[in-house]
Scaffold this active site. Structure first.
Site, PDB file in Angstrom:
ATOM      1  N   ASP A 107      -9.639   7.714  12.325  1.00  0.00           N
ATOM      2  CA  ASP A 107      -9.687   7.342  10.906  1.00  0.00           C
ATOM      3  C   ASP A 107     -10.150   5.895  10.749  1.00  0.00           C
ATOM      4  OD1 ASP A 107      -9.495   7.795   8.205  1.00  0.00           O
ATOM      5  OD2 ASP A 107      -7.377   7.237   8.084  1.00  0.00           O
ATOM      6  N   GLY A 167       0.819  -1.202   0.000  1.00  0.00           N
ATOM      7  CA  GLY A 167       0.000   0.000   0.000  1.00  0.00           C
ATOM      8  C   GLY A 167       0.851   1.249   0.000  1.00  0.00           C
TER       9      GLY A 167
END
Length: 766
Positions: free
Chosen positions: A146, A17
C-alpha cells in the site's frame, strides 16, 4: 474516544487520521512536551477474525521494524492501558508511535506550488529515504502492498538532532507508515488478496490470482513519477479498470501514457516536460522508471536480459535476471550534478560530473549547449565568488545547494531570448475564447501556474546572478591589486638594477672618452656596443614605467567602481519589477478553479482569468528584460568586467616585460663586467714587468715560497732592518724607480711606433 481528553499527565491535542478500522490521535505530555501518536481500533466484536489478525500483524511488524525511514514504535505509557479501555472496545493491541509533525506527502503534493512536481533536491531526499525503507522491508521478506503518498510522512528534526551526522544533517526525514496491508512475502512467494489503494496497485493484483513483492516496485515507480511531475504517469483522469488496458500495450521504453487535448492516447518515453528536475537527473530517473514500471511482474525491478530474448519461457525469465531496482536507484542518487544558471542566455544548465571532470571539460560541454566559446566563458561559484582555474577539478566546487553562474565576457545578456511556454498555455494564448473540458482545463491551470513559477524562478536566478557578478568583481579587483603589487615590486627591483647599470655606464663613458682623447687606445671599442644596448634598455624601462603608472591609475579607478555598492540599485529594481502580483493572481485563480472543480466535471468552460494571467506574465517578462539591460548597475558591471579583463592582460604583459628586461639588464651588467676585466687583462699583458721590483708588482699567492725570495731581483737580507726610516726610504725609491720605468716604457713604445713609420728601403742592397 472523543470524550477522553486527559490521561494522567497526557493531554489530547487532536486527531491525526482516521481509517476504516483505526484512529490515530496525538497526545502531548504537559510537563515534558513529549508527543506520541497512538492508534487504536475503533471497532469491537463486529470485527472478523481476518481483520483482527491483520491489526495484530501490523503492530507486530512495526514493533519489529527498526529502520530510520520507517515510523518507529514506542513503549505505551502504562496509564494509557487503563485510560483507553473505552476507546478500544476490541481489546486489540494499542499501537504507540513516534509523532512526525510534518504531515504526509499527499499534503505536499496537493499544494498549488506542487502542481508540476517538487524540486529536484527534495525528490532526491524522498527517493533516498523510500529506497532505504523499501529495501529494508524486502530484505526482511515484507511486502508493503500500500505504498502511496498518504503513507509517507515527514519527521521534522529539532535543533539538537539536526547537528547529528545522521541523514546528512537534513532537517526532514521521510518515513513510511501504515503496514496494515503489509505481508511477509518475497519475490518467490505469491499472494491472492486484493488490498491497497486502487490507483497505486500493480496490475497483477487485479488481473492475476497471485503476485509477489514486485507489486511494491510498481507503486514505488508511480510515487516517484508523481513527485517529479505532480501527477501519475498513466491516464490519471481514468479509473484503473479504464487505464490498465491501455497501459498493458505500452512498450518497455514507455514511462507514461497520457490523453491528448483531443482525447487521443499517446505513449511517451519521457516524463512530462513541465517539471523542476535537471536534464542529467531526468535521463537517469527515466531509465529507472522503465525498470520500476515494467508491465510484466516477472521482469519488473530486474536487469532482465530476457527482455530481448523472446525464446526464453516465461517461467524462466525471473531466474534469468536479478533484482536491481534498489541498487540502480542508489547509484543514480549518488551521482553529482552541477547546476549552472547562464546569465548570458537566461537558461538553466546541468551536467553530471565526477572526480576527473575539470573546469575546462565542463566549459567544453557548456560551449556545445550555449555556443559560447570557452575563452569567452566566465564561471563563478557562490562559495567564494571566484572563477575556478581551467585545470581545477569541478567537484571541488560542487554542492547540491549551491549553483554556479555563467557569464559571457563580451555581453551581459543575449538579446531576444525566447521563453519556454507549455503547449497548453500556447494553445490558450492562440485561442483565448476556446472552451475546455474538465481534463483540459485542469491541465491548463496547472501549466499556467507552472509557467508563472518558472518565470519567477528564472527572474530570481537572474537577480542572484547579478549580485554574484558584483561580488565576484570585488574579489577580482582584490586579486588584480595583488597581481599589480607583485609586478610593481618586480618593477622596483628592475629600476634598482637599472640605476646600477646607469651609474656604471655613465662612469664608463666618461673614463673611456677621457682615455680616448689622451691616448687613443684601440682596446676600448667593445664598450660602444654595450653602452648602446644600455641606452636601449633604459628607454624600454622608461616606457614600461610610464605605462605602468597609467595602469595603476586605471586599476585604482576600476577597483573603486567595483566596490561601489549596487545592492540598493538592484533591490530598487526588484521592488519596481517583480512577479509577485502575477503569482498571487495565478495562485488565486488556481485555488478558485480547484473549488469549482467538481461542478465543472461534466461541462466545458472558458478560462478567461488564467489566459489573461499567462498573457500578462509573458508581457512582464519582456518588459523586465528590456528594462534590466538598460539599468546603470548592469552597464557598470559590464564596463568594470571589460576593464578588469583588459587590465589583467596588461598586468600579465607587464610581468613578462619586467622579467625580460630584468634578464637583459643582468646579462648586460655581466657583459660589461667581462668586457672591463678583459680590457684590463689586455693592458696588463702589453706591459713589460721583467725589470720591475717586487715591491710594486702584484703576485699571486701560489708564486710565494716560505723562506725564498719572491723574485729574482730580491736580495736576501742577513740582518733585520732596525730603523723604520730606512724602510720608508726604500719604498719611496722603489716607487720612483717604478714611475721612471713606466715613463721609459711609454717613450720606448712611442719610438717603436715612430720607427715603424720610417722608410728603411734605402738600406737594402740593389
Amino acid at each position: 474516544m472523543d470524550d477522553i481528553v486527559f490521561i494522567g499527565d497526557w493531554i489530547k491535542e487532536r486527531e491525526l487520521g482516521k481509517g476504516s478500522f483505526g484512529t490515530v490521535v496525538l497526545w502531548k505530555h504537559k510537563k515534558t512536551d513529549e508527543k506520541l501518536a497512538i492508534k487504536t481500533c475503533q471497532w469491537g466484536d463486529e470485527l472478523s477474525e481476518k481483520h483482527r489478525a491483520r491489526w495484530t500483524k501490523e503492530v507486530e511488524m512495526l514493533q519489529g521494524c527498526r529502520n530510520p525511514n520507517i515510523v518507529g514504535t514506542k513503549d505505551l505509557p502504562p496509564e494509557f492501558v487503563k485510560g483507553l479501555e473505552r476507546a478500544n472496545p476490541s481489546g486489540l493491541p494499542i499501537l504507540c508511535m513516534e509523532y512526525c509533525s510534518g504531515g504526509d506527502l499527499r499534503q505536499v503534493l496537493n499544494k498549488p506550488e506542487s502542481c508540476a512536481g517538487l524540486k529536484e533536491q527534495q525528490i532526491r531526499q524522498i527517493l533516498s529515504d523510500l529506497r532505504c525503507a523499501m529495501h529494508f522491508l524486502h530484505q526482511n521478506k515484507i511486502t508493503h502492498r500500500d505504498l502511496k503518498p498518504e503513507n509517507i510522512v515527514m519527521h521534522i528534526l529539532d535543533s539538537v538532532q539536526s547537528n547529528v551526522a545522521v541523514q546528512g544533517q537534513r532537517k526532514v526525514i521521510y518515513k513510511l507508515i501504515d503496514l496494515g496491508y503489509a505481508k511477509e512475502i518475497d519475490s518467490n512467494s505469491v499472494c491472492a488478496s486484493l488490498v491497497g489503494t486502487l490507483q497505486y496497485l500493480a496490475p497483477e493484483i487485479m488481473y492475476s490470482k497471485t503476485y509477489s513483492n514486485s507489486v511494491d516496485f510498481w507503486s514505488f515507480g508511480l510515487v516517484a513519477f508523481e513527485l517529479i511531475c505532480g501527477k501519475r504517469p498513466f491516464l490519471p483522469f481514468m479509473a484503473p479498470v479504464q487505464w490498465m488496458p491501455h497501459v498493458k500495450k505500452k512498450a518497455h521504453e514507455n514511462v507514461c501514457v497520457y490523453e491528448t487535448f483531443h482525447g487521443d492516447i499517446e505513449y511517451s518515453n519521457e516524463v512530462f516536460p513541465e517539471n523542476y528536475i535537471s536534464k542529467p537527473f531526468k535521463a537517469l530517473i527515466e531509465q529507472w522508471l522503465r525498470i520500476a514500471l515494467e508491465w510484466d511482474p516477472k521482469l519488473r525491478g530486474r536487469d532482465s536480459p530476457s527482455r530481448v530474448t523472446f525464446n526464453i519461457p516465461s517461467e524462466q525469465k525471473e531466474e534469468a535476471s536479478k533484482i536491481v531496482i534498489f541498487d540502480v536507484l542508489e547509484k543514480i542518487l549518488e551521482k553529482k550534478i552541477v547546476n549552472i544558471f547562464s546569465v548570458a542566455t537566461l537558461s538553466k544548465l546541468a551536467y553530471e560530473v565526477d572526480d576527473a571532470t575539470t573546469v575546462q571539460m565542463l566549459k567544453s560541454k557548456i560551449c556545445n549547449d550555449t555556443k559560447i566559446p570557452t575563452n569567452e566563458q566566465i564561471l563563478i561559484t557562490q562559495m567564494n565568488y571566484m572563477e575556478p582555474g581551467d585545470d581545477e577539478c569541478i567537484v571541488k566546487y560542487w554542492n547540491e545547494n549551491i549553483m554556479l553562474f555563467l557569464y559571457n565576457k563580451t555581453y551581459i545578456m543575449k538579446d531576444n531570448v525566447e521563453a519556454i511556454v507549455p503547449k497548453a498555455v500556447q494553445r490558450c494564448l492562440e485561442h483565448p475564447k476556446a472552451f475546455y473540458n474538465y481534463k483540459n482545463s485542469q491541465n491548463l491551470y496547472k501549466n499556467a501556474l507552472y509557467l508563472v513559477m518558472s518565470q519567477m524562478e528564472l527572474y530570481d536566478s537572474l537577480i542572484n546572478g547579478l549580485f554574484v557578478r558584483a561580488e565576484s568583481l570585488k574579489c577580482e579587483g582584490k586579486q588584480l591589486l595583488l597581481k599589480h603589487n607583485s609586478v610593481d615590486k618586480n618593477i622596483g627591483n628592475l629600476l634598482a638594477r637599472q640605476e646600477i647599470l646607469k651609474k656604471m655606464t655613465d662612469s664608463g663613458k666618461a673614463h673611456i672618452t677621457e682615455l680616448k682623447e689622451s691616448n687613443g687606445s684601440h682596446l676600448l671599442g667593445g664598450f660602444d656596443k654595450i653602452f648602446k644596448n644600455a641606452d636601449d634598455i633604459t628607454g624600454r624601462i622608461q616606457k614600461l614605467q610610464t605605462a605602468w603608472s597609467q595602469l595603476t591609475v586605471r586599476l585604482q579607478s576600476a577597483t573603486r567602481r567595483s566596490n561601489e555598492v549596487i545592492t540598493a540599485d538592484i533591490n530598487n529594481f526588484v521592488t519596481k519589477h517583480n512577479y509577485q502580483a502575477v503569482y498571487a493572481n495565478a495562485y488565486k485563480a488556481f485555488l478558485n478553479y480547484k473549488k469549482s472543480e467538481s461542478a465543472n466535471r461534466g461541462r466545458e468552460v472558458q478560462c478567461h482569468d488564467i489566459v489573461e494571467i499567462c498573457y500578462y506574465c509573458l508581457k512582464l517578462r519582456n518588459k523586465i528584460l528590456q528594462e534590466v539591460r538598460q539599468q546603470a548597475f548592469v552597464l557598470k558591471l559590464m564596463d568594470v568586467s571589460t576593464e578588469f579583463s583588459k587590465i589583467d592582460d596588461i598586468v600579465l604583459n607587464a610581468a613578462d616585460s619586467t622579467n625580460k628586461l630584468m634578464t637583459d639588464v643582468t646579462n648586460l651588467l655581466d657583459e660589461l663586467t667581462k668586457c672591463t676585466w678583459a680590457t684590463i687583462s689586455c693592458v696588463v699583458k702589453d706591459a713589460e714587468f721583467s725589470n720591475v721590483p717586487y715591491s710594486v708588482v702584484s703576485f699571486e699567492k701560489k708564486d710565494f715560497k716560505i723562506g725564498e725570495p719572491v723574485s729574482n731581483h730580491c736580495i736576501k737580507m742577513t740582518n733585520k732592518l732596525e730603523d723604520d726610516e730606512v724602510l720608508k726610504s726604500l719604498i719611496e725609491d722603489s716607487m720612483k724607480i717604478r714611475q721612471s720605468q713606466m715613463n721609459l716604457s711609454l717613450k720606448l713604445n712611442s719610438q717603436k711606433e715612430l720607427l715603424k713609420k720610417l722608410d728603411f728601403s734605402f738600406l737594402k742592397d740593389d
